[in-house]
Each structure stands twice: as structure tokens, then as C-alpha cells.
Motif scaffolding. Structure first.
Motif, short mmCIF file in Angstrom:
data_model
loop_
_atom_site.label_atom_id
_atom_site.label_comp_id
_atom_site.label_asym_id
_atom_site.label_seq_id
_atom_site.Cartn_x
_atom_site.Cartn_y
_atom_site.Cartn_z
N LYS A 242 10.67 -9.29 3.06
CA LYS A 242 10.80 -10.31 4.10
C LYS A 242 9.68 -11.32 4.02
CE LYS A 242 13.41 -7.51 7.37
NZ LYS A 242 13.41 -6.83 8.65
N VAL A 243 8.46 -10.84 3.79
CA VAL A 243 7.32 -11.76 3.65
C VAL A 243 7.51 -12.62 2.41
CG1 VAL A 243 4.84 -11.87 3.16
CG2 VAL A 243 5.72 -10.27 4.88
N LYS A 244 7.91 -12.00 1.32
CA LYS A 244 8.12 -12.73 0.07
C LYS A 244 9.17 -13.82 0.25
CE LYS A 244 9.40 -11.70 -4.71
NZ LYS A 244 9.79 -10.61 -5.63
N ASN A 245 10.28 -13.49 0.89
CA ASN A 245 11.33 -14.47 1.12
C ASN A 245 10.89 -15.58 2.07
OD1 ASN A 245 13.13 -13.14 -0.57
ND2 ASN A 245 13.99 -11.90 1.10
N ALA A 246 10.09 -15.24 3.06
CA ALA A 246 9.59 -16.26 3.99
C ALA A 246 8.65 -17.22 3.26
CB ALA A 246 8.85 -15.60 5.15
N LEU A 247 7.85 -16.70 2.34
CA LEU A 247 6.92 -17.56 1.59
C LEU A 247 7.67 -18.44 0.59
CD1 LEU A 247 4.01 -15.06 1.01
CD2 LEU A 247 4.07 -16.98 2.59
N PRO B 230 0.84 -1.20 0.00
CA PRO B 230 0.00 0.00 0.00
C PRO B 230 0.87 1.25 0.00
CG PRO B 230 0.03 -0.99 2.17
CD PRO B 230 0.78 -1.92 1.26
N LEU B 231 0.49 2.23 -0.82
CA LEU B 231 1.27 3.47 -0.89
C LEU B 231 0.50 4.66 -0.35
CD1 LEU B 231 3.07 3.25 -4.33
CD2 LEU B 231 4.00 2.89 -2.07
N PHE C 200 8.06 -0.20 3.92
CA PHE C 200 7.06 -1.11 3.37
C PHE C 200 7.70 -2.10 2.42
CE2 PHE C 200 3.71 1.98 4.61
CZ PHE C 200 2.84 1.09 5.21
N GLY C 201 8.63 -1.62 1.60
CA GLY C 201 9.31 -2.50 0.65
C GLY C 201 10.12 -3.57 1.35
#
Length: 93
Positions: A85-90, A6-7, A79-80
Motif C-alpha cells: 500500500k505504501v509502495k503504491n501510494a508513493l 521488518p521480519l 506487513f507485506g
């Protein structure tokens, strides 16, 4: 997997994809903000030296705008980083 970030309210869509291009634009925006800050300091100093209050105040305003731009870039970076971090965890799953 695509992570949406979200921006907030701006001329951009409500959600934007995090990418390398976005990160490089962020660096360019930070450099621009720093240039505005330095320009504002120069205007303020020139106004103080010449007794031109309008120029001095314009310099202060430029510095304030640069500070706001930098703060906005810091928020976008946060936010980035969180999205990465979420992307890497998934990806680990």
C-alpha cells in the motif's frame, strides 16, 4: 523504489524485500502448516483410538506448532500488504 519489511528475529536478515517469490513462499508455508495441522489431528485421533497418550499428545503438539506457523505467516502477510500500500501510494506521487 524498494520497500523494506521488518521480519523480527529469525534466521533471515532483520529486513527483507517484499517480492512475488516471498508471496509464493508464504503460500507454500501456509500449505505446509495446514498439512502439519491435519497430520496432528490424525495422530491425535489415532492416539485416542489406541489409548496411546504419547501419540495423542504428539498430535496436539503438531497442531499447536501448525497454528504458530500460520500465525507467523499471517503477520508476514500483513506487513507485506502494508508495504504494498505504501509502495503504491508513493508511485502515485
Amino acid at each position: 523504489m524498494t520497500i523494506l519489511i521488518p521480519l523480527g528475529l529469525s534466521h533471515r536478515p532483520a529486513f527483507h524485500l517484499s517480492s512475488e517469490k516471498e508471496k509464493s513462499m508464504s503460500a507454500e508455508d501456509k500449505i505446509g502448516a495446514k498439512a502439519d495441522e491435519l497430520g496432528g489431528k490424525a495422530k491425535e485421533a489415532a492416539g485416542a483410538l489406541t489409548g496411546n497418550e504419547n501419540l495423542e499428545n504428539e498430535g496436539k503438539a503438531d497442531q499447536a506448532k501448525a497454528g504458530i506457523r500460520k500465525a507467523a505467516e499471517d503477520v508476514k502477510d500483513a506487513f507485506g500488504d502494508a508495504a504494498d500500500k505504501v509502495k503504491n501510494a508513493l508511485k502515485k506521487d
